[in-house]
Structure formats: C-alpha cells, structure tokens
Write an enzyme that holds these catalytic residues in place. Structure first.
Site: not given
Ligand SMILES: *Cc1c(COP(=O)(O)O)cnc(C)c1O
Length: 457
Positions: A72, A124-125, A214, A216, A257, A449
């Site tokens: 843990y 990014f969204d 960011d 990714a 990614k 979507h």
C-alpha cells in the site's frame, strides 16, 4: 542493394482477429444505431478507434508485471516508476494517477480557479473539460496554419507566440499557467518544435508564469524534433526528451499513449509547491501517494514502457507505419490532414463525401461506410463530436469534419495498413453514389458521440 525497412521487434504472442461478411456488418451496424462505439470488438476486424491503451506490451513489460510490488505504501514499483520519470524528464516530484484526465483533475484542483484563463495550443477535450468545469477558460493560441489541412509544415502543432503574449498581457493575473500539448492531438497529432517550446518558456519567464506540458505523446514529439528540426539529427530521443522538459515546470501524462501501457497516468513536476498542493487531491480522488490510481505491477510496466518508447528504433517503427499508410492514401488520391501526424491519419470527409449535406454528417457517414466495406473501425472527429452550441442548441458546423484512423502501437503490420488503404479506396471510388448520410434519432446533451443513436437516411 540497400536493405528495406522492417519493424524493430518480432512477435511472441498473437491474438486472432476475425473477418465478417458484409451481411453481418450491415446487421451489426444497424443494431449499433450507426455508432461504432456501440459495436462489440469481436464485430471489428481492424480496430482504429483509438491509440489510447490499445498498444501491445513487450516481453520486458510483462516480465516487470510479475515483479510488481502491491504494498500500500512505499512500493518498490512506485520508486521504479519515479526514478525512470525523473531520469527522463528531470522532474523530481511524481504522483501516479489512473489515467491522464485524473492527472489533470488532481493538479488542476490545486491550480485552476473560477475566472482563470489557461492559454495553450488546442487543449485536449478532457483538459478543456477540467478547466471549463472549474468555470475557467481554455484559450486556444495554436498557429492559424493548423486549420489548413492541406498545408505541409513540419510543426503545425506550434503555439502562436504573438497570440500567447497578447493573452499574457491582457489577462495577466488571471493566468495560473500556460499549457502546451505535445504532440498537439486536436490539431491532428502535429508536433511542436523545440524552438517554439523555447519561445514559450521565454514568454513565460518574462511574465512570471509556469508552464505545463500535456505530454501524452511526448516521445513522438521528440522523434519529430529529431527528424525535422535543424540541429537535432545527432541527438538521442532521450536527450531531446530531457531538453524539452527542461523548458517546463511540470507535466500531466496519459500513459495509455506514449507509456505503451493499457491504463495509467501521472503528474510530474520540479515545483515542491505544486506537489504539496496537489497531493491532498491525489489522496482524495486517486489513492495514497505511492500508488495513486495504479497497481504496483502497472507502475512497473509503465517504467519499462517509458524507457522503451524513448528509443529511436521503436518510434521509427511506429511513425514509419503511419507514414506508410499515408503514402498509400496519396497513391489513391484520398485527402487527409497533412502532413501525417504521429499517431493517426485524419481523413477529410468533407472533401470526399461532397454529395452528403453537412446536416447529414459526412465524416460519420464515411466512418459507417468504411466499417461496412471491411469491418474497419475508425472514429468520427467532426460535427457529431463537436456537440451543439450550449446557448442556441444548433449543431456546430464551424470546424473540420474528419474520419480519424488511429494506429495502435506495435499491434498491426503493414499488411493491415494495405487492407485499410484498399478498403478506403473502394469507398472513395464510389463516393459519387453516396448521396445521403445519417440522422440523429437520440442524443445525450453533452459528449453525445459515445452514445448517439443514428439512422441511415
Ligand atoms: C488522451 C489524452 C488525455 C487524457 O488522457 P486519458 O488517459 O485518456 O484520461 C489528455 N491529453 C491528451 C493530449 C491526450 O491525448
């Protein structure tokens, strides 16, 4: 003669995939309401819906999983991951999270407040969601050239520094940080140059603002710097990676990614203040600080994945494959967003299905047609994804209408690329006969979507 190119790996384990008949696909597509997110994966032959979490792990990653420490607190797997991240990026403080958006949630809970403005290059969204959800504004400062799909430029993901400086002057105190997405996913996986990252840093210093990457697809970005930017040809991917992150104060990462794992993410920073501020939110949302949202075994696999994917041969194999598919599309005259991005090709549906009115969603129609043709699942990045205007409730037809073919890492061979290109060519050849698209039967008020129900008109 010169030896041809081949992949930098060989295959040790395979996963059978199954073709289907056109009759089956017609039925399945109808049952899925013409929404590929509603298909079962065993109804798909080649799956290009995303490159996120869909990569194949190496034997070294699987071996590392067996050595996972599930303690843990203070697990050795955490220290393996932390030491790898610190070695690659120079960031001393690391917080593991269950995926990229969780890293955003934890860090932004500390940094973003109501009324703030966060400038960057096509957020990014989920990044935008975590900013707007806190009643702040995500201000897009991407270069204008990114909007022209046919313009061939090496670094179409760049930040427009004039726009950024204007924002820094105008909104001074309302800006908590600048965020740069590498590579620029929303602009089509387009890279950001080292020169541009350096200019952003200079502006940040001038106006006393921190910078977040960011990250990714940071490794793909490093590959493009090496192969496209002057002065970097002889540097290793690891050297370029370090040089990029030297220009930032911290990063959020979707490990699904460029970490080449199926689940995971993290925050890393050199600022103790950010670490101390964010750690409480990690405990609240994700878990204790030495596991966040991850298993010990997954942190081990990620540590190995980050190391492997910052080697040139690995990245060259990947990006060569995306470029191989792009060349096939060139051969057949099929228009896509140029130049090919790092992780995907974005096919320009509005230039192909010219007889389908925009009210009938050309890119979604092309997505459906490609599936019916050969069982290949792409993803609409277009008018359905754009949702409705929150005030007028009208469909937003202002942006691009694209079919994204995202290529998973180390999963498909160039033979699969040949099938994808041929199937797309068959649809392209009969484009004149496709005159009707799809209509909405049911939709959710936001992020429609994923669950939208459509009918074929
Ligand atoms: C995928 C992605 C995210 C979000 O990461 P998840 O792991 O999907 O939560 C954030 N930013 C960029 C640029 C991404 O590509």
């Amino acid at each position: 003669m010169e030896l041809p190119f081949a992949e930098s790996w060989k295959i040790k384990m395979v996963e059978p995939i199954r073709k289907s008949t056109r009759e089956e696909r017609v039925q399945w597509m109808k049952e899925a309401y013409y929404n590929v997110f509603q298909l079962r994966s065993d109804q798909v032959y080649i799956d290009l819906i995303t490159d996120s979490g869909t990569g194949a792990m190496s034997d070294h990653q699987w071996a590392a999983m067996m050595m996972g420490d599930e303690s843990y607190a203070g697990a050795s797997s955490f220290f393996n991951l932390k030491e790898t991240i610190t070695r690659l990026t120079g960031f001393e403080y690391v917080i593991p999270t269950h995926q990229g958006r969780a890293a955003e949630n934890v860090l932004f809970s500390y940094l973003v407040h109501e009324g703030d403005i966060v400038p960057g290059n096509s957020h990014f969204d989920t990044t935008k969601g975590h900013i707007e959800g806190r009643k702040a504004i995500a201000l897009d400062c991407t270069v204008d050239e990114a909007k022209n799909t046919q313009l061939e430029l090496p670094f179409k993901g760049n930040v427009d520094c004039a726009k950024l400086e204007k924002a820094l002057i105008e909104y001074a105190d309302r800006i908590p940080f600048i965020i740069v997405t590498i590579t620029n996913n929303t602009a089509g996986g387009q890279p950001v140059s080292m020169d541009n990252l350096r200019q952003v840093r200079e502006l940040a210093n001038k106006y006393h603002k921190p910078v977040i990457f960011d990250s990714a697809r940071f490794a793909e970005n490093a590959y493009f710097i090496k192969t496209r930017e002057e002065g970097y040809a002889n540097k290793t991917i690891k050297e370029i990676t370090k040089e990029m992150f030297d220009l930032a104060d911290g990063m959020t990462m979707s490990a699904k990614k460029d970490g080449v794992v199926n689940m995971g993410g993290f925050i890393a920073t050199r600022l103790q203040d950010w670490y101390d501020g964010a750690k409480g939110y990690c405990v609240q949302f994700e878990g204790y600080l030495t596991y966040g949202g991850m298993n010990g075994r997954d942190m081990n696999a990620l540590a190995v994945g980050l190391d492997e994917n910052t080697e040139f041969d690995m990245l060259h194999t990947r990006i060569h494959q995306v470029e191989y598919l792009a060349k096939k599309l060139d051969e057949y005259g099929i228009p896509y967003q140029r130049p090919a991005g790092g992780h995907a090709l974005f096919v320009d549906a509005s230039k192909i299905l010219t007889h389908v009115p925009k009210e009938e969603f050309p890119a979604q129609t092309l997505t459906v047609e490609l599936y019916l043709e050969a069982g290949i699942r792409g993803c609409e990045i277009g008018y359905i994804l754009a949702d409705r205007d929150p005030v007028t409730r009208e469909n937003r037809f202002g942006g691009l209408d694209l079919l994204r073919l995202a290529i998973p890492r180390r999963v498909y061979t160039d033979n699969h690329m040949n099938v994808i290109a041929a199937a797309l060519k068959n649809v392209f050849d009969r484009r004149e006969s496709i005159t009707r698209g799809v209509g909405i039967v049911w939709e959710a008020p936001l992020m429609r979507h994923f669950t939208v129900k459509l009918e074929r008109l």
